[in-house]
Design an enzyme around this catalytic site. Structure first.
Site, mmCIF file in Angstrom:
data_model
loop_
_atom_site.group_PDB
_atom_site.id
_atom_site.type_symbol
_atom_site.label_atom_id
_atom_site.label_comp_id
_atom_site.label_asym_id
_atom_site.label_seq_id
_atom_site.Cartn_x
_atom_site.Cartn_y
_atom_site.Cartn_z
ATOM 1 N N GLY A 12 0.682 -1.423 -0.250
ATOM 2 C CA GLY A 12 -0.168 -0.007 -0.051
ATOM 3 C C GLY A 12 0.924 1.132 -0.188
ATOM 4 O O GLY A 12 0.122 2.449 0.354
ATOM 5 N N ASN A 14 1.473 3.011 -2.550
ATOM 6 C CA ASN A 14 1.164 4.201 -3.480
ATOM 7 C C ASN A 14 -0.051 4.721 -2.941
ATOM 8 O O ASN A 14 -0.512 5.775 -2.997
ATOM 9 C CB ASN A 14 0.840 3.410 -4.986
ATOM 10 C CG ASN A 14 1.925 3.438 -5.613
ATOM 11 O OD1 ASN A 14 2.272 4.558 -6.418
ATOM 12 N ND2 ASN A 14 2.656 2.262 -5.878
ATOM 13 N N ARG A 61 -13.265 -16.532 -11.317
ATOM 14 C CA ARG A 61 -12.925 -15.073 -11.602
ATOM 15 C C ARG A 61 -14.090 -14.056 -11.721
ATOM 16 O O ARG A 61 -14.091 -12.869 -11.334
ATOM 17 C CB ARG A 61 -11.845 -14.920 -12.692
ATOM 18 C CG ARG A 61 -10.463 -15.046 -12.468
ATOM 19 C CD ARG A 61 -9.365 -14.735 -13.544
ATOM 20 N NE ARG A 61 -8.171 -15.342 -13.377
ATOM 21 C CZ ARG A 61 -7.150 -14.977 -12.589
ATOM 22 N NH1 ARG A 61 -7.580 -13.753 -11.663
ATOM 23 N NH2 ARG A 61 -6.098 -15.822 -12.361
ATOM 24 N N MET A 86 -3.429 -7.250 -7.049
ATOM 25 C CA MET A 86 -2.870 -8.420 -7.966
ATOM 26 C C MET A 86 -3.611 -9.507 -8.366
ATOM 27 O O MET A 86 -3.118 -10.680 -8.281
ATOM 28 C CB MET A 86 -1.727 -9.020 -6.763
ATOM 29 C CG MET A 86 -0.535 -8.053 -6.193
ATOM 30 S SD MET A 86 0.398 -7.188 -7.746
ATOM 31 C CE MET A 86 1.581 -8.549 -7.861
ATOM 32 N N ILE A 88 -5.990 -10.452 -11.797
ATOM 33 C CA ILE A 88 -6.237 -10.299 -13.127
ATOM 34 C C ILE A 88 -7.738 -10.098 -13.419
ATOM 35 O O ILE A 88 -8.497 -10.821 -12.655
ATOM 36 C CB ILE A 88 -5.686 -11.581 -14.017
ATOM 37 C CG1 ILE A 88 -4.199 -11.427 -14.025
ATOM 38 C CG2 ILE A 88 -6.258 -11.259 -15.377
ATOM 39 C CD1 ILE A 88 -3.622 -12.719 -14.778
ATOM 40 N N HIS A 105 2.302 0.613 -13.359
ATOM 41 C CA HIS A 105 3.147 -0.374 -13.527
ATOM 42 C C HIS A 105 4.396 -0.011 -13.552
ATOM 43 O O HIS A 105 4.751 1.376 -14.134
ATOM 44 C CB HIS A 105 2.665 -0.907 -14.789
ATOM 45 C CG HIS A 105 3.364 -2.210 -15.175
ATOM 46 N ND1 HIS A 105 3.163 -3.446 -14.416
ATOM 47 C CD2 HIS A 105 4.820 -2.501 -15.844
ATOM 48 C CE1 HIS A 105 3.970 -4.551 -14.863
ATOM 49 N NE2 HIS A 105 5.074 -3.785 -15.809
ATOM 50 N N ASP A 141 -1.438 -5.201 -18.247
ATOM 51 C CA ASP A 141 -0.386 -4.135 -18.162
ATOM 52 C C ASP A 141 -0.460 -3.516 -19.529
ATOM 53 O O ASP A 141 0.592 -3.395 -20.153
ATOM 54 C CB ASP A 141 0.813 -4.857 -17.770
ATOM 55 C CG ASP A 141 0.976 -5.056 -16.320
ATOM 56 O OD1 ASP A 141 0.242 -4.728 -15.522
ATOM 57 O OD2 ASP A 141 1.534 -6.177 -16.187
HETATM 58 C C1 GRF Z 1 3.747 -1.178 -7.203
HETATM 59 O O1 GRF Z 1 5.130 -1.091 -7.959
HETATM 60 C C2 GRF Z 1 2.961 -0.835 -8.532
HETATM 61 O O2 GRF Z 1 3.659 -0.322 -9.548
HETATM 62 C C3 GRF Z 1 2.606 -2.139 -8.889
HETATM 63 O O3 GRF Z 1 2.475 -2.832 -7.567
HETATM 64 C C4 GRF Z 1 3.260 -2.080 -6.714
HETATM 65 C C5 GRF Z 1 2.379 -1.814 -5.389
HETATM 66 O O4 GRF Z 1 2.962 -1.367 -4.393
HETATM 67 N N1 GRF Z 1 1.527 -2.298 -9.756
HETATM 68 P P1 GRF Z 1 2.401 -0.972 -3.110
HETATM 69 O O5 GRF Z 1 1.315 -1.751 -2.499
HETATM 70 O O6 GRF Z 1 1.590 0.417 -3.546
HETATM 71 O O7 GRF Z 1 3.401 -0.294 -2.211
#
Ligand code: GRF
Length: 215
Positions: A12, A14, A61, A86, A88, A105, A141
């Site tokens: 988390g 981001n 899914r 994570m 799809i 990404h 992606d």
């Molecule tokens: C990041 O590297 C993002 O680009 C990828 O998954 C990772 C997530 O990291 N899609 P975080 O959970 O936000 O630390």
């Protein structure tokens, strides 16, 4: 004002960057597919509602995505942000939210898709890498690119130091672009073209190396 639903699976960082950039008030809910995601703890720190939709409880899914979209629709968000989610997503899910679903990404797409983007780039010996923010389409992606940030691969780098440099860039670029999207400065047009309000079109220098451009 509450415009965003964020989907996470892990750490988390981001999500934290998005909150620190002043967007916590815009987040309606953080949804995780795993109960132990660090992103849920961060959301709680910011008093953001959280939900867990455990993918293991769904046999397909399609069923998982259906549950997810029922929850998302109940919030009627303007934007759905994948922040280290994570799973799809099915074609049905993605097309339902076309133009309202974005991802970041850790590579310069279309190079190095998949889970090990940073180490794949490192092992390929590239001299530049970075991060890509894109609208999500049915291909993993893939999807119309909104913005890219660039970092150099330095002589003493390891996979880890490169990944850290890319992540630091993600933390700048993602909140910046999310603000643009919820302010209607960036939209997805016909034929998957990214439309940027001309007045907002810019190029920013970020620190010693990083820069991003969006169009
Ligand atoms: C990041 O590297 C993002 O680009 C990828 O998954 C990772 C997530 O990291 N899609 P975080 O959970 O936000 O630390």
């Amino acid at each position: 004002m509450n415009d965003i639903v964020i989907l996470v699976s892990g750490r988390g960082s981001n999500l934290r960057a998005i909150c620190e950039a002043g967007l916590a008030k815009n987040i309606i809910c953080v949804i995780s597919n795993t109960a132990d995601a660090g992103g849920l703890t961060i959301a709680k720190e910011y008093q953001i509602a959280t939900m867990v939709v455990d993918h293991k409880l769904y046999t397909t899914r399609e069923n998982f995505d259906l549950k997810l979209s029922t929850i998302i629709d109940s919030f009627n968000p303007k934007l759905i942000v994948l922040a280290g989610f994570m799973r799809i997503l099915t074609d049905n899910f993605v097309s339902r939210y076309l133009g309202k679903l974005i991802n970041i990404h850790p590579s310069l797409l279309p190079s190095f898709t998949g889970r090990n983007a940073q180490s794949d780039a490192f092992r390929a010996g590239v001299k530049l890498s970075g991060a890509t923010v894109h609208f999500v389409t049915a291909v993993l992606d893939d999807g119309p690119i909104i913005a890219q940030g660039v970092v150099p691969v330095e002589i003493n780098d390891t996979e880890e130091t490169l990944a850290q440099r890319i992540l630091a860039l993600e933390h700048i670029i993602y909140p910046f672009i999310i603000k643009k999207v919820i302010d209607n400065q960036v939209t997805l047009g016909n034929n998957n073209t990214v439309i940027v309000n001309k007045a907002e079109q810019d190029f920013l220098a970020l620190g010693k190396y990083s820069q991003y451009i969006y169009y």
